[in-house]
Scaffold this active site. Structure first.
Site, short mmCIF file in Angstrom:
data_model
loop_
_atom_site.label_atom_id
_atom_site.label_comp_id
_atom_site.label_asym_id
_atom_site.label_seq_id
_atom_site.Cartn_x
_atom_site.Cartn_y
_atom_site.Cartn_z
N TYR A 18 0.65 -1.23 0.20
CA TYR A 18 -0.08 -0.03 0.20
C TYR A 18 1.08 1.10 0.08
CZ TYR A 18 -3.61 -3.33 1.43
OH TYR A 18 -4.37 -4.52 1.60
N HIS A 75 0.07 -12.37 1.60
CA HIS A 75 -0.54 -11.37 0.73
C HIS A 75 -0.78 -11.87 -0.81
CE1 HIS A 75 -1.16 -6.83 -0.03
NE2 HIS A 75 -2.34 -7.71 -0.30
#
Length: 339
Positions: free
Chosen positions: A68, A154
Site C-alpha cells: 500500500y 498477501h
C-alpha cells in the site's frame, strides 16, 4: 414472525479473538490502503485525522501492507498510533512482496500499483522463508512497532506452493516463538483460501470482496473455517466502493475496476430494497458480514474522518431482521447475488 426491531449489531469497541490465538480485533477494522494514496493523493493531516477518528469511534484493529503506497501506509499508520497504548490495538500487515529500489522509475506508481506515490521502489514477489523474515523486519521498521500482531500472506495466487511450503510455515515458526500473535492469508479469491485452510494451520483468513451483500461466493469458505476454528476477516464490504452509496453509479468502482452493467443493476436492486426499509445501502453492506459468527471483523478502507464516523454509526444502528429475510429469500438470491 420476525421482529420489527433492528437486530443487535456489534459496536466497533468489543473485540473478538482470532481462531485459537490470543489476538483480538474490533468488529470494525480500519483498512489503511487509502493511507498509501490509493488512486489519489491524501494529505498527511487528513490521513492522521482518519486514524484518530477511528480510535475515537472504538476501532482497535488496523490493517496495512508494504504494497500500500510502497510502504507509505505502514509509515503513516505507525506514526498515527505511536502515542497509543501498545496493548490497546491490533495491527496486521502482510508478507509476499518485498520492496526494493526501482532501477527505472517512471515517476509514479499509479499505473503499476494503483497508488499516487513516486515509484522509487518496486515490489518483488517473494514467498520464501527468507523473504517472509525480511518483509516483517522492514514492516516493523516502517511501522515503528515492537511486534506484529497479525501477519498475513498477501495474494499468493501465482505462488501457492511456495506460500504453503515456505511462507506459512515460516509464519507458524514466528507464532510459536511469540514473535507474531496470529497468522493467516489475505486474498480476494475463494478456492485458494480454502486450500490454505485445508492444508495449512492459519488462525485467520482475510477474504476481500467475496463475502458481501453483492457477492456471497465465500459461503463454502466460511463453513470450512467455522469447522476448523479459523476466523474470517471480511474485507472490502463495499466491493471497492460500489456499495458505499445509496445510489450506485456507473462511474463507480467494483473490485478495483469499472462496474459491469449487470453488477450495477444488482447493486441498484439492493439499494431499492434497503431504501424500502429505511436502511442506507452502506449500513446493510457493513452489517452483513458480521451476521456470521465466524467473521471476527469487517474491514473497510477509510480516507477521511467522516467515512470512519459514518461506518461506526451504521454498525451501531443495525438492520431490521425483516430486511435480512427479504435479502436472503431464494428468489432474491437468484437475481441479486448470482455469480
Amino acid at each position: 414472525m420476525t421482529s420489527p426491531n433492528p437486530s443487535p449489531s456489534p459496536s466497533p469497541g468489543p473485540r473478538r479473538t482470532l481462531g485459537r490465538s490470543q489476538v483480538a480485533v474490533s468488529p470494525l477494522g480500519f483498512g489503511a490502503a487509502p493511507l498509501g494514496n490509493l488512486y489519489a493523493p491524501l494529505d498527511e493531516e487528513t490521513a492522521r485525522a482518519a486514524v484518530d477518528a477511528a480510535w475515537d469511534a472504538g476501532v482497535r484493529y488496523f490493517d496495512t501492507a508494504p504494497h500500500y503506497g510502497l510502504g507509505l501506509s505502514e509509515r503513516r499508520l505507525g506514526a498515527a498510533l505511536k502515542a497509543r497504548p501498545r496493548d490497546a490495538f491490533t495491527v496486521s500487515t502482510k508478507v509476499g512482496r518485498l520492496l526494493e529500489p526501482h532501477p527505472s522509475p517512471s515517476g509514479s506508481d499509479l499505473a503499476a500499483g494503483g497508488f499516487a506515490v513516486p515509484d522509487t521502489l518496486r515490489r518483488r514477489p517473494d514467498y520464501s522463508r527468507d523473504g517472509v523474515l525480511r518483509s516483517l523486519e522492514a514492516s516493523l521498521e516502517r511501522l515503528g512497532l515492537d511486534r506484529i500482531d497479525v501477519a498475513l500472506v498477501h495474494d499468493p495466487d501465482e505462488h501457492m506452493d511456495t506460500a504453503l511450503t515456505e511462507a506459512l510455515p515460516a509464519l507458524a515458526e514466528l507464532r510459536a516463538q511469540g514473535v507474531v500473535g496470529a497468522i493467516g492469508i489475505g486474498m480476494n479469491t475463494v478456492d485458494p483460501l480454502r486450500r490454505f485452510v485445508a492444508e495449512g494451520d492459519p488462525d485467520v483468513v482475510m477474504v476481500a470482496g467475496r463475502w458481501t451483500l453483492l457477492d456471497r461466493a465465500a459461503a463454502p469458505l466460511l463453513a470450512e473455517c467455522a469447522a476448523r476454528r479459523v476466523s474470517v476477516i471480511a474485507a472490502a464490504p463495499f466491493n471497492s466502493g460500489l456499495l458505499s452509496t445509496d445510489r450506485p453509479e456507473a462511474g463507480g468502482r467494483y473490485d478495483y475496476g469499472t462496474v459491469p452493467a449487470t453488477v450495477l443493476d444488482r447493486a441498484r436492486a439492493l439499494a431499492t430494497r434497503c431504501s424500502a426499509h429505511g436502511v442506507p445501502l452502506p449500513r446493510a453492506a457493513l452489517c452483513f458480514p458480521l451476521r456470521e459468527p465466524v467473521v471476527s471483523s469487517v474491514l473497510a478502507g477509510f480516507r477521511t474522518p467522516a467515512e470512519v464516523t459514518s461506518a461506526a454509526a451504521h454498525l451501531a444502528h443495525g438492520v431490521p431482521e425483516r430486511l435480512w429475510a427479504e435479502l436472503d429469500a431464494p428468489e432474491q438470491m437468484k437475481t441479486a447475488f448470482a455469480p
